[in-house]
Design a protein around this motif. Sequence first.
Motif, PDB file in Angstrom:
ATOM      1  N   VAL A 135       0.745  -1.323  -0.008  1.00 40.90           N
ATOM      2  CA  VAL A 135       0.053  -0.124  -0.039  1.00 40.90           C
ATOM      3  C   VAL A 135       0.896   1.343   0.028  1.00 40.90           C
ATOM      4  CG1 VAL A 135      -1.645   1.423   1.302  1.00 40.90           C
ATOM      5  CG2 VAL A 135      -2.160  -0.950   0.788  1.00 40.90           C
ATOM      6  N   PRO A 136       1.968   1.407   0.898  1.00 39.77           N
ATOM      7  CA  PRO A 136       2.832   2.849   0.804  1.00 39.77           C
ATOM      8  C   PRO A 136       3.447   3.004  -0.449  1.00 39.77           C
ATOM      9  CG  PRO A 136       3.344   1.477   2.896  1.00 39.77           C
ATOM     10  CD  PRO A 136       2.525   0.473   1.938  1.00 39.77           C
ATOM     11  N   ALA A 137       3.765   1.772  -1.141  1.00 40.67           N
ATOM     12  CA  ALA A 137       4.361   2.011  -2.652  1.00 40.67           C
ATOM     13  C   ALA A 137       3.217   2.511  -3.594  1.00 40.67           C
ATOM     14  CB  ALA A 137       4.951   0.526  -3.239  1.00 40.67           C
ATOM     15  N   VAL A 138       1.873   2.128  -3.369  1.00 34.79           N
ATOM     16  CA  VAL A 138       0.881   2.454  -4.410  1.00 34.79           C
ATOM     17  C   VAL A 138       0.555   3.745  -4.145  1.00 34.79           C
ATOM     18  CG1 VAL A 138      -1.306   1.966  -5.111  1.00 34.79           C
ATOM     19  CG2 VAL A 138       0.012   0.171  -4.550  1.00 34.79           C
ATOM     20  N   TYR A 139       0.469   4.322  -2.915  1.00 32.94           N
ATOM     21  CA  TYR A 139       0.088   5.560  -2.309  1.00 32.94           C
ATOM     22  C   TYR A 139       1.459   6.814  -2.773  1.00 32.94           C
ATOM     23  CZ  TYR A 139      -0.399   9.618   0.686  1.00 32.94           C
ATOM     24  OH  TYR A 139      -0.394  10.956   1.202  1.00 32.94           O
ATOM     25  N   LEU A 140       2.478   6.195  -2.672  1.00 35.08           N
ATOM     26  CA  LEU A 140       3.548   7.133  -2.952  1.00 35.08           C
ATOM     27  C   LEU A 140       3.786   7.190  -4.642  1.00 35.08           C
ATOM     28  CD1 LEU A 140       6.101   6.376  -0.256  1.00 35.08           C
ATOM     29  CD2 LEU A 140       4.788   8.345  -0.367  1.00 35.08           C
ATOM     30  N   GLY A 141       3.439   6.027  -5.208  1.00 30.21           N
ATOM     31  CA  GLY A 141       3.785   5.984  -6.822  1.00 30.21           C
ATOM     32  C   GLY A 141       2.645   6.812  -7.390  1.00 30.21           C
ATOM     33  N   GLY A 142       1.478   7.331  -6.566  1.00 27.92           N
ATOM     34  CA  GLY A 142       0.447   7.995  -7.191  1.00 27.92           C
ATOM     35  C   GLY A 142       0.675   9.400  -7.011  1.00 27.92           C
ATOM     36  N   ARG A 143       1.565   9.924  -6.476  1.00 24.78           N
ATOM     37  CA  ARG A 143       1.891  11.223  -6.132  1.00 24.78           C
ATOM     38  C   ARG A 143       3.379  11.820  -6.955  1.00 24.78           C
ATOM     39  NH1 ARG A 143      -0.779  12.975  -1.482  1.00 24.78           N
ATOM     40  NH2 ARG A 143       0.771  14.565  -1.000  1.00 24.78           N
ATOM     41  N   ASP A 144       2.838  12.683  -7.709  1.00 18.23           N
ATOM     42  CA  ASP A 144       4.147  13.197  -8.608  1.00 18.23           C
ATOM     43  C   ASP A 144       4.218  14.607  -8.745  1.00 18.23           C
ATOM     44  OD1 ASP A 144       4.888  10.564  -9.413  1.00 18.23           O
ATOM     45  OD2 ASP A 144       3.190  10.720 -11.096  1.00 18.23           O
ATOM     46  N   SER A 145       5.334  15.162  -8.660  1.00 20.71           N
ATOM     47  CA  SER A 145       5.387  16.583  -8.912  1.00 20.71           C
ATOM     48  C   SER A 145       5.677  17.052 -10.136  1.00 20.71           C
ATOM     49  CB  SER A 145       6.950  16.901  -7.956  1.00 20.71           C
ATOM     50  OG  SER A 145       6.887  16.589  -6.743  1.00 20.71           O
TER      51      SER A 145
ATOM     52  N   TRP B  27      -1.649   0.691   8.425  1.00 18.13           N
ATOM     53  CA  TRP B  27      -1.581   0.980   7.081  1.00 18.13           C
ATOM     54  C   TRP B  27      -0.236   0.522   6.241  1.00 18.13           C
ATOM     55  CZ3 TRP B  27       1.755   4.757   4.503  1.00 18.13           C
ATOM     56  CH2 TRP B  27       1.469   5.051   3.229  1.00 18.13           C
ATOM     57  N   SER B  28       0.744   0.631   6.638  1.00 17.23           N
ATOM     58  CA  SER B  28       2.036   0.039   6.214  1.00 17.23           C
ATOM     59  C   SER B  28       2.054  -1.473   5.882  1.00 17.23           C
ATOM     60  CB  SER B  28       3.067   0.676   6.987  1.00 17.23           C
ATOM     61  OG  SER B  28       3.235  -0.064   8.050  1.00 17.23           O
ATOM     62  N   ARG B  29       1.239  -2.048   6.420  1.00 14.10           N
ATOM     63  CA  ARG B  29       1.311  -3.583   6.401  1.00 14.10           C
ATOM     64  C   ARG B  29       0.204  -4.096   5.534  1.00 14.10           C
ATOM     65  NH1 ARG B  29       2.516  -5.840  12.464  1.00 14.10           N
ATOM     66  NH2 ARG B  29       3.095  -7.819  11.082  1.00 14.10           N
ATOM     67  N   GLY B  30      -0.577  -3.126   4.745  1.00 12.59           N
ATOM     68  CA  GLY B  30      -1.673  -3.491   3.852  1.00 12.59           C
ATOM     69  C   GLY B  30      -0.886  -3.750   2.393  1.00 12.59           C
ATOM     70  N   TRP B  31      -1.731  -4.764   1.770  1.00 11.90           N
ATOM     71  CA  TRP B  31      -1.301  -5.104   0.338  1.00 11.90           C
ATOM     72  C   TRP B  31      -2.397  -4.760  -0.655  1.00 11.90           C
ATOM     73  CZ3 TRP B  31       3.926  -6.406  -0.744  1.00 11.90           C
ATOM     74  CH2 TRP B  31       4.576  -6.500   0.546  1.00 11.90           C
ATOM     75  N   TYR B  32      -2.201  -4.066  -1.630  1.00 11.35           N
ATOM     76  CA  TYR B  32      -3.108  -3.905  -2.793  1.00 11.35           C
ATOM     77  C   TYR B  32      -2.960  -4.637  -3.923  1.00 11.35           C
ATOM     78  CZ  TYR B  32      -6.150  -1.299  -6.227  1.00 11.35           C
ATOM     79  OH  TYR B  32      -6.841  -0.830  -6.997  1.00 11.35           O
ATOM     80  N   CYS B  33      -4.156  -5.492  -4.489  1.00 13.51           N
ATOM     81  CA  CYS B  33      -4.104  -6.112  -5.630  1.00 13.51           C
ATOM     82  C   CYS B  33      -4.865  -5.294  -6.639  1.00 13.51           C
ATOM     83  CB  CYS B  33      -5.165  -7.296  -5.260  1.00 13.51           C
ATOM     84  SG  CYS B  33      -5.114  -8.332  -6.836  1.00 13.51           S
ATOM     85  N   HIS B  34      -3.787  -4.955  -7.587  1.00 11.33           N
ATOM     86  CA  HIS B  34      -4.451  -3.971  -9.044  1.00 11.33           C
ATOM     87  C   HIS B  34      -5.360  -4.922  -9.862  1.00 11.33           C
ATOM     88  CE1 HIS B  34      -1.547  -0.617  -8.511  1.00 11.33           C
ATOM     89  NE2 HIS B  34      -0.612  -1.596  -7.879  1.00 11.33           N
ATOM     90  N   ARG B  35      -5.219  -6.277  -9.709  1.00 11.83           N
ATOM     91  CA  ARG B  35      -6.320  -7.025 -10.589  1.00 11.83           C
ATOM     92  C   ARG B  35      -7.548  -7.082 -10.194  1.00 11.83           C
ATOM     93  NH1 ARG B  35      -3.480 -11.207 -10.854  1.00 11.83           N
ATOM     94  NH2 ARG B  35      -2.780 -11.110 -13.094  1.00 11.83           N
ATOM     95  N   CYS B  36      -7.719  -7.175  -8.667  1.00 14.13           N
ATOM     96  CA  CYS B  36      -9.120  -7.197  -7.981  1.00 14.13           C
ATOM     97  C   CYS B  36      -9.407  -5.983  -7.365  1.00 14.13           C
ATOM     98  CB  CYS B  36      -8.959  -8.141  -6.861  1.00 14.13           C
ATOM     99  SG  CYS B  36      -8.659  -9.857  -7.051  1.00 14.13           S
ATOM    100  N   GLY B  37      -8.330  -4.715  -7.334  1.00 15.75           N
ATOM    101  CA  GLY B  37      -8.914  -3.607  -6.692  1.00 15.75           C
ATOM    102  C   GLY B  37      -9.232  -3.712  -5.134  1.00 15.75           C
ATOM    103  N   THR B  38      -8.662  -4.569  -4.420  1.00 15.70           N
ATOM    104  CA  THR B  38      -8.609  -4.922  -2.931  1.00 15.70           C
ATOM    105  C   THR B  38      -7.760  -4.578  -2.253  1.00 15.70           C
ATOM    106  OG1 THR B  38      -8.653  -7.227  -3.246  1.00 15.70           O
ATOM    107  CG2 THR B  38     -11.069  -6.340  -3.447  1.00 15.70           C
ATOM    108  N   VAL B  39      -7.848  -4.692  -0.863  1.00 17.32           N
ATOM    109  CA  VAL B  39      -6.635  -4.727   0.012  1.00 17.32           C
ATOM    110  C   VAL B  39      -6.777  -5.644   0.957  1.00 17.32           C
ATOM    111  CG1 VAL B  39      -5.178  -3.068   1.432  1.00 17.32           C
ATOM    112  CG2 VAL B  39      -6.609  -1.964  -0.271  1.00 17.32           C
ATOM    113  N   HIS B  40      -5.578  -6.373   1.644  1.00 22.23           N
ATOM    114  CA  HIS B  40      -5.555  -7.105   2.455  1.00 22.23           C
ATOM    115  C   HIS B  40      -4.414  -6.867   3.476  1.00 22.23           C
ATOM    116  CE1 HIS B  40      -2.974  -9.312  -0.494  1.00 22.23           C
ATOM    117  NE2 HIS B  40      -2.414  -9.880   0.669  1.00 22.23           N
ATOM    118  N   PHE B  41      -4.283  -7.351   4.677  1.00 23.32           N
ATOM    119  CA  PHE B  41      -3.258  -7.641   5.631  1.00 23.32           C
ATOM    120  C   PHE B  41      -2.680  -8.670   5.843  1.00 23.32           C
ATOM    121  CE2 PHE B  41      -6.382  -4.172   7.391  1.00 23.32           C
ATOM    122  CZ  PHE B  41      -5.353  -3.221   7.220  1.00 23.32           C
TER     123      PHE B  41
END
Length: 218
Positions: free
Chosen positions: A19-29, A163-177
Amino acid sequence: MSGTHDCPGCGRDDRVQAVPAVYLGGRDSVSGRERDSDGDMRTVTRTVTTGLSKALAPVPEPPGEAVGCFGYLAVLVAIGTFLGGALGGKWFQDEPADEPPELSGWHMSPQEVGAEAPPAYEFLGWISAFALIAAVLVFTLVYRRKARFARQTRGRHRAEELWSRGWYCHRCGTVHFADVPGEDRRPLTLQQFRERVWEHGGYGDLATAQRAMAALDD
C-alpha cells in the motif's frame, strides 16, 4: 499453499503491491511555466495525486484554507478604507487656529473653520472597523479548524503502522493485511480498508465524511 502476499481474492501475487508503494507512486511533482500577476513567466511545481493514491491515504484531507482568502481580503478592505478615510477626511490633522485665516482678501466663515469630516469619510471608518472584525473572525475560524484537525489526527502513527502492512491487488482492486495480529487476510474494499486504518488512528468517524470512492472520482 498461498504465499504471504498472494491476493486472497484471486490467489495470485503478480499484481500485488504494498500500500505505501501504491500511495507514493500516485503522487508526482509536475513543473510547468505560467505567467504571474505581473505578466512574467515563472516555473511552478505542483503535486499531482491519482484517485487511487487519495483513496489509500492513511490520514484525512486537512481542512481547506479557501475561507482564509476572505480574511486577507477583509484586511485589505480594512486598510484601504481606513487610509481613504484618514486622507480624505483629514482625521489626524491638527485643529485649525481660532483666528480664521485670510485667503485672498476674504475670510472663511466660522462654520467652515474646524468643520468635521464629511459623513462619507466617517462611514469609511465604520467599514474599516467591520472589515477588521471580519478578518479576525475568519482567521480565528481557520486556526480552530487546524487545531481541531491536529487533535483528531494525533493518533496517525498508529494508523500508519497498520496502513503500512496493507497490500493492494491491482487486479481485484482490493486490499488485504498480511501477518497482522487481530486482522484476517480477507480482501477489503478501499472504503473498508480506510475505515479500518482510520479507526485504528482514532478518527474513523471521518471515513464516513471522506469516502474512498469519492477520491477515485476526483
